[in-house]
Motif scaffolding. Sequence first.
Motif, PDB file in Angstrom:
ATOM      1  N   TYR A  90       0.863  -1.191   0.000  1.00 30.23           N
ATOM      2  CA  TYR A  90       0.000   0.000   0.000  1.00 30.23           C
ATOM      3  C   TYR A  90       0.894   1.234   0.000  1.00 30.23           C
ATOM      4  CZ  TYR A  90      -4.466   2.397   0.933  1.00 30.23           C
ATOM      5  OH  TYR A  90      -5.612   3.157   0.831  1.00 30.23           O
ATOM      6  N   THR A 150      -8.239  -0.209   2.289  1.00 31.11           N
ATOM      7  CA  THR A 150      -8.259  -0.920   1.008  1.00 31.11           C
ATOM      8  C   THR A 150      -9.671  -0.938   0.471  1.00 31.11           C
ATOM      9  OG1 THR A 150      -8.463  -2.936   2.288  1.00 31.11           O
ATOM     10  CG2 THR A 150      -6.262  -2.345   1.521  1.00 31.11           C
ATOM     11  N   VAL A 151      -9.963   0.063  -0.353  1.00 30.73           N
ATOM     12  CA  VAL A 151     -11.322   0.222  -0.850  1.00 30.73           C
ATOM     13  C   VAL A 151     -11.293   0.391  -2.361  1.00 30.73           C
ATOM     14  CG1 VAL A 151     -11.348   2.728  -0.547  1.00 30.73           C
ATOM     15  CG2 VAL A 151     -13.464   1.471  -0.372  1.00 30.73           C
ATOM     16  N   LEU A 152     -12.287  -0.167  -3.017  1.00 34.70           N
ATOM     17  CA  LEU A 152     -12.475   0.031  -4.450  1.00 34.70           C
ATOM     18  C   LEU A 152     -13.604   1.055  -4.578  1.00 34.70           C
ATOM     19  CD1 LEU A 152     -12.006  -0.799  -7.421  1.00 34.70           C
ATOM     20  CD2 LEU A 152     -13.645  -2.638  -7.068  1.00 34.70           C
ATOM     21  N   CYS A 190      -7.233   3.455  -4.488  1.00 34.82           N
ATOM     22  CA  CYS A 190      -8.195   3.365  -3.375  1.00 34.82           C
ATOM     23  C   CYS A 190      -8.696   4.752  -2.979  1.00 34.82           C
ATOM     24  CB  CYS A 190      -7.551   2.718  -2.159  1.00 34.82           C
ATOM     25  SG  CYS A 190      -6.979   1.034  -2.434  1.00 34.82           S
ATOM     26  N   ASP A 244      -3.312   0.473  -3.687  1.00 32.76           N
ATOM     27  CA  ASP A 244      -2.860  -0.815  -3.189  1.00 32.76           C
ATOM     28  C   ASP A 244      -2.537  -1.747  -4.350  1.00 32.76           C
ATOM     29  OD1 ASP A 244      -5.112  -2.369  -3.929  1.00 32.76           O
ATOM     30  OD2 ASP A 244      -5.944  -2.422  -1.933  1.00 32.76           O
ATOM     31  N   ARG A 265      -2.247  -5.656  -4.868  1.00 30.82           N
ATOM     32  CA  ARG A 265      -2.460  -6.990  -4.286  1.00 30.82           C
ATOM     33  C   ARG A 265      -1.503  -7.938  -4.991  1.00 30.82           C
ATOM     34  NH1 ARG A 265      -6.233  -7.280   0.161  1.00 30.82           N
ATOM     35  NH2 ARG A 265      -7.490  -5.397  -0.091  1.00 30.82           N
ATOM     36  N   THR A 304      -4.631  -0.822  -7.632  1.00 29.18           N
ATOM     37  CA  THR A 304      -5.937  -0.200  -7.427  1.00 29.18           C
ATOM     38  C   THR A 304      -5.800   1.184  -6.822  1.00 29.18           C
ATOM     39  OG1 THR A 304      -6.890  -2.377  -7.036  1.00 29.18           O
ATOM     40  CG2 THR A 304      -8.165  -0.491  -6.252  1.00 29.18           C
ATOM     41  N   HIS A 364      -9.611 -13.488 -10.084  1.00 30.83           N
ATOM     42  CA  HIS A 364      -9.782 -12.984  -8.729  1.00 30.83           C
ATOM     43  C   HIS A 364      -8.774 -13.621  -7.773  1.00 30.83           C
ATOM     44  CE1 HIS A 364     -11.854 -10.757  -5.763  1.00 30.83           C
ATOM     45  NE2 HIS A 364     -12.411 -11.780  -5.141  1.00 30.83           N
ATOM     46  N   ALA A 410      -8.781 -13.873  -1.992  1.00 33.08           N
ATOM     47  CA  ALA A 410      -8.368 -12.680  -2.729  1.00 33.08           C
ATOM     48  C   ALA A 410      -7.910 -11.576  -1.770  1.00 33.08           C
ATOM     49  CB  ALA A 410      -9.505 -12.176  -3.611  1.00 33.08           C
ATOM     50  N   HIS A 439     -14.614  -3.840  -1.118  1.00 30.54           N
ATOM     51  CA  HIS A 439     -13.285  -4.266  -0.682  1.00 30.54           C
ATOM     52  C   HIS A 439     -12.383  -4.257  -1.916  1.00 30.54           C
ATOM     53  CE1 HIS A 439     -10.141  -7.001   0.801  1.00 30.54           C
ATOM     54  NE2 HIS A 439     -10.569  -6.694   2.011  1.00 30.54           N
ATOM     55  N   SER A 440     -11.167  -3.764  -1.766  1.00 29.55           N
ATOM     56  CA  SER A 440     -10.344  -3.563  -2.969  1.00 29.55           C
ATOM     57  C   SER A 440      -9.915  -4.868  -3.625  1.00 29.55           C
ATOM     58  CB  SER A 440      -9.121  -2.707  -2.642  1.00 29.55           C
ATOM     59  OG  SER A 440      -8.186  -3.448  -1.888  1.00 29.55           O
ATOM     60  N   SER A 441     -10.102  -6.006  -2.964  1.00 32.05           N
ATOM     61  CA  SER A 441      -9.736  -7.267  -3.624  1.00 32.05           C
ATOM     62  C   SER A 441     -10.570  -7.485  -4.894  1.00 32.05           C
ATOM     63  CB  SER A 441      -9.918  -8.444  -2.660  1.00 32.05           C
ATOM     64  OG  SER A 441     -11.269  -8.620  -2.335  1.00 32.05           O
ATOM     65  N   TYR A 442     -11.738  -6.859  -4.957  1.00 26.93           N
ATOM     66  CA  TYR A 442     -12.600  -7.017  -6.145  1.00 26.93           C
ATOM     67  C   TYR A 442     -12.049  -6.325  -7.395  1.00 26.93           C
ATOM     68  CZ  TYR A 442     -16.310  -9.170  -3.399  1.00 26.93           C
ATOM     69  OH  TYR A 442     -17.043 -10.023  -2.626  1.00 26.93           O
ATOM     70  N   ALA A 443     -10.948  -5.609  -7.239  1.00 17.61           N
ATOM     71  CA  ALA A 443     -10.379  -4.893  -8.385  1.00 17.61           C
ATOM     72  C   ALA A 443      -9.971  -5.843  -9.505  1.00 17.61           C
ATOM     73  CB  ALA A 443      -9.178  -4.072  -7.944  1.00 17.61           C
TER      74      ALA A 443
END
Lengths: 451, 451
Positions: free
Chosen positions: A197, B313-315, A300, A324, A326, A298, A291, A394, B210-214
Motif C-alpha cells: 500500500y 483498502t477500498v475500491l 483506493c 494498493d 495486491r 488499485t 480474482h 483474494a 473491498h479492494s480485492s474485487y479490483a
Amino acid sequence: MVMERFAAYIAEHQARLRAELAEIVRLPSVSAQNRGITETATFVEQRLRRLGAETRLLSADGGNPLVYATIGNGSRTLLIYDHYDVQPAEPLELWHTPPFDLTERDGKLYGRGVADNKGNLMLRIQAVEAWLATEGALPIRIVFVVEGEEEVSSKTLPAVCRTYADLLRADGCLWETGGVDLSERPVVTCGAKGIQYVELVARGASYDLHSSYATFVPNPAWRLTWALNTLKGPDGRIRIPGFYDRVRPPSAADLAALATIPAGDDEALLADFGLTAFLDNVRGTERLRRHLFEPTCTICGLVSGYTGEGSKTVLPSEARAKIDFRLVPDMDPAEVLQQLRRHLDAEGFNDIEIIDLGGEHPARSPLDATIVQAAVASARDVYGCEPILYPTMAGTGPMYPLCTALGTPVASGAGCGYHGSRVHSPNENIRLADYERAMRWMGSLIKHFAS
Amino acid sequence: MVMERFAAYIAEHQARLRAELAEIVRLPSVSAQNRGITETATFVEQRLRRLGAETRLLSADGGNPLVYATIGNGSRTLLIYDHYDVQPAEPLELWHTPPFDLTERDGKLYGRGVADNKGNLMLRIQAVEAWLATEGALPIRIVFVVEGEEEVSSKTLPAVCRTYADLLRADGCLWETGGVDLSERPVVTCGAKGIQYVELVARGASYDLHSSYATFVPNPAWRLTWALNTLKGPDGRIRIPGFYDRVRPPSAADLAALATIPAGDDEALLADFGLTAFLDNVRGTERLRRHLFEPTCTICGLVSGYTGEGSKTVLPSEARAKIDFRLVPDMDPAEVLQQLRRHLDAEGFNDIEIIDLGGEHPARSPLDATIVQAAVASARDVYGCEPILYPTMAGTGPMYPLCTALGTPVASGAGCGYHGSRVHSPNENIRLADYERAMRWMGSLIKHFAS
C-alpha cells in the motif's frame, strides 16, 4: 468417525457456551479506538487457563498484547490464529440492538465481532473443552495465538513473530476465518494475497492559488494524473517494468481446485454491485481465476484541491493518491516498492513522493498439506458434503510472518460465518445453528489433524 | 486639469466619508451565507438617492436585488459596475480585529469587503457627491449597477442583463476592480478571460467495495484518470479537438501594451509560491504573455474513495474531478462544453458524466476606447505617472453579459486596492491615502470621459 458424546456435550451445555460468547462480545475491544483491549486480552487468557492451557502475553513495539496459550501433547502441533479485537461499531444508529449486547433474534446472534472473530475464537476454545470432557486428553498439541491488532493491519505481529519464532513453530495453522458460502457448503482456503500500500504525493506551489495562475504554475493534480496513467492503462495491464516477473502461474492442483469452485451467479453479482458488466466482460470461472490468481494495482483514494459542492477556481498545491497492489506468489512487496520508484523516475516523475503505508507477502499452502486435508475431511464429516476448496483468498492477512516464514502450512475452516454475517458492518451476526455445527467441525478437525 | 476645489472637498469631509464606509462595512452582506443582503441593498439605494439619483431594484430568477441608479445628463453614459456583497469572513480567528467593524491601524482600514468591493463602491459614489458640490452638474449620465451576487458567480446577472438590456446601454463601463500594483503605479485593465467550469463524474459499483474485487470490478478512479489524461498531457497542450480553433492571437496593440507592462521579479514570485521553476521555465514578459493570452485546462479538485489518514483498502464507487477552462477571445464556453463531450465519447469515455457548473464568455475592449483612454488619462493626471495598461486580466468576471453583449467597452480603474489588500482573506484592508487618491481618480475620470 462420528463423535457422539462430543456433540451431545455441546448440545447439553448450549446455554452456558452462548453466555460465554455474550461475555466476550460485551467487552468493546475496538483496536482502532484503543478501547477495551486489556480487559479482553485478560478475559481470553483466563478462559484459556480455565481450559488447562499454559498462557503468556506476548508483544513487541508497544503493540496490543497477543494471548499465547499451549495445551495438549502429541506428535503434531496445531497453531490456531484468531483475534480478540473488533471493528468500530459506528454508525451506531444503523444497529437494531446495541452492538456490544449479544442479542438473539430469529435464530441469529447479533453483536459487533460475533462473526469477526469472537465467534470463531470462542467456538474453537469451547470445542477443546468439549474434547477434554468427552474424548479425554488431546491427541495433538494446540497453540492458540489470539492477537489484538488484526483490525488495524496486525501492526506489530511481524515483530512478535520474529522475536518469538520458536514459540510459534507448528505443523499446521488453522486460520481465523471460516464458514459456509451462499450454497451452504463449507469453505476451506489455503492462502492469502500479499499487498503493498502506498500513497503518492505530488506537490506544487506552497499554498492553493487562484486558478488563473495555471498558465505558468505547475499543477500537482495534473502531475499525479499523468504519473498514475503510466502505472496502468485502459487495457488493465500494469506497466511497471518487472511487475509480473515473479508471478507464479496457478499449478495443476490450483486449476483443478478452481474447476470445482462454484463461480456464483454473474447476473446476481452484477445486480448487487449495480454494474452492467465486469472488466473485460469476464464471467464465471474465468472471473474467479483472475480474482484468485492475478495481482492488482488499485486506486483506493484520490484527493486534491477543492472537493466540496459546486465550483471553486483553485490551483491545488498538492495531490494525493492511495494505491494498493495486491500480490500473488512469489511477488515481494519491498521489490514492488522499488520497481515503482524506479518506474516513476524513469518516466520523469521523480518529483512525486512515495509514502510506504505497509506491505505483506502473499502466502500459499500446498493443497495436500495435513492441515488442509484435515480441514477438508472434517468439513466433509460434519456437513455431509464436499467442502469448497479455495487455493487462496483474494484478500490479505498476516499469514506470511506467522506461517509461511516459519514453514507452517495454513488453512481456514471450523468457522461460523455465513453469507449474511455483515462482517465490519452494522448488525453483524451469526446463525445459532452454524455456531454449534462449527464447534463439531473443530472437534473433527482435531481428530483428522492427529491422524 | 487639476480640480482643486474637488480635492479640497474630499479633504474637508474626510471624517464623514470614512464613517460612511464604516457604515456599509458593518452590514455583513455575505451572499454565500445569505446574510445582510436586503439591508445592504437598501443602504446602497438610499445612499444613491441622497446623491439625487433615480433608483430601482432589479432582479431575475429570485436572485439578490441589483441596485440600479441613474444620475446626471450628457451626451455620454458611463456605466459603473460594483457589488455590495462580500466573501465570508471565516476563518474568524485569523482576524486581528472584528471583520465587520472597520478599524484604522497604521494608516490602513481593516474590514471584510473594504477592498472588495465596498471601498471602490463608496469612493465612486462619494466622488460624484464631491463633483456635484464643487463642479456643479455632471457632464455625463452615470448609471450605477451594484449587484449582490458577485461573490457567488453573478448567478442571475446574465438574466438581469437580458431582461433590462435597454436600461444598461452605455458608452463605456468602469469595472469594479482597480488600484495600484507593487510598483505603486495605477493599473487599468480592458477585459477578462472567460470560463467553463465542469465536474467530471465516473461511476463504478453502487457502493464502495473491498479492494480485492479490483480483479474484475471496474474502478471509476482509474476511468477518471485515463479520461483526464486524454484532455491534457505532460506537454501542457490541451488535446480536445478544436479547442484552440477560435483563439484570437494578441493584436499588435495588445503586444505593444504587453511590452510596457513590468513583468515583475521572477525570483521573488517563485520564492513566494515555493517553486523552483515555472512551467516550461517561462519567465518575464513571456510568462505574462501566456498568462494574459492563453487558455487553460485546470484540475481544480479531485476526489475518490478513501482520503483520510493511512491506508484503507477500498475500491471506490465514484470518482470526481472539477475542471476549469479559462477562455480567451473568441472562445465560447458552450462550444467548449460540446467539444469536451464529443472528445470523451470519441476516446471511449461516454460513461463519464459532465456536470456543467457554469460558463462565462471572455470579454475584451479596444485599447483606444473612450472609457479606456479616460481611465488612462485620469490615472496619469492624479498619480503623475503612466498607468500600467493590461489588455485583459487573467481572471474572469461578468463583463460579457453586462458590457460586451451590449457593445459597451469596459475598463477598470479608479479603485483603492494595493498589493497588500488581502482580498478574500482575513485582515482585508485598504490604505487611507489610496482611498482619497482613488476618489480624485474617479473625479478626473468623469472629466476625461465627458471630453
